[in-house]
Design a protein around this motif. Structure first.
Motif, short mmCIF file in Angstrom:
data_model
loop_
_atom_site.label_atom_id
_atom_site.label_comp_id
_atom_site.label_asym_id
_atom_site.label_seq_id
_atom_site.Cartn_x
_atom_site.Cartn_y
_atom_site.Cartn_z
N GLU A 48 12.74 -6.81 -47.77
CA GLU A 48 13.46 -5.72 -48.40
C GLU A 48 14.90 -5.76 -47.87
O GLU A 48 15.15 -5.57 -46.69
N LEU A 49 15.83 -6.04 -48.77
CA LEU A 49 17.25 -6.05 -48.43
C LEU A 49 17.82 -4.66 -48.67
O LEU A 49 17.65 -4.11 -49.76
N CYS A 50 18.47 -4.08 -47.68
CA CYS A 50 19.02 -2.73 -47.78
C CYS A 50 20.51 -2.78 -47.49
O CYS A 50 20.95 -3.49 -46.59
N ALA A 51 21.29 -1.98 -48.25
CA ALA A 51 22.73 -1.94 -48.02
C ALA A 51 23.29 -0.59 -48.43
O ALA A 51 22.74 0.09 -49.30
N LEU A 52 24.38 -0.21 -47.78
CA LEU A 52 25.12 0.99 -48.10
C LEU A 52 26.54 0.62 -48.52
O LEU A 52 27.13 -0.30 -47.94
#
Length: 123
Positions: A54-58
């Motif tokens: 799971e790739l997460c970014a803000l």
């Protein structure tokens, strides 16, 4: 390592039987801390081991995970399972106000056509 935040386990039940335990590795991508290829190689490593990533970014890191996901998909290493978008309240500024930030999560799984021994896609 700051890239891997959680390690979740999922059980897939088919006909009442537990099939395979799948690990989900969450990688929080930063625009400034590490280069794109660090996150790409980390995701590829876990996908080759048969785990979900799971790739997460803000905020400004969102284009980075889109590029990583597209590279993994176009080379036949991963398939896209889900995309989740949301808005979160970022840290407060000097006046005590929080600013909303966009958040993107992309769940990738191992492509069935990946040859585990060489890492190349079969045609």
């Amino acid at each position: 390592m700051e890239a891997i935040v959680t390690n979740e386990m999922k059980n897939a039940k088919i006909n009442g039987e537990v099939e395979k335990v799948t690990k989900i590795f969450r990688i929080q991508v930063s625009k400034t801390k590490k280069p794109l290829f660090f996150y790409l190689n980390l995701a590829k490593k876990h996908i080759k081991m048969g785990n979900d990533v799971e790739l997460c970014a803000l905020g400004l890191a969102i284009p980075t995970i889109i590029v990583i996901a597209e590279i993994l998909k176009n080379n036949g290493w991963a398939i896209e399972k889900s995309i989740m978008t949301s808005t979160i309240e970022a840290k407060e500024d000097k006046e005590g106000r929080g600013a909303p930030k966009a958040k993107l999560d992309i769940l990738l799984g191992s492509a069935k056509s990946v040859d585990q021994s060489t890492g190349s896609a079969r045609e």
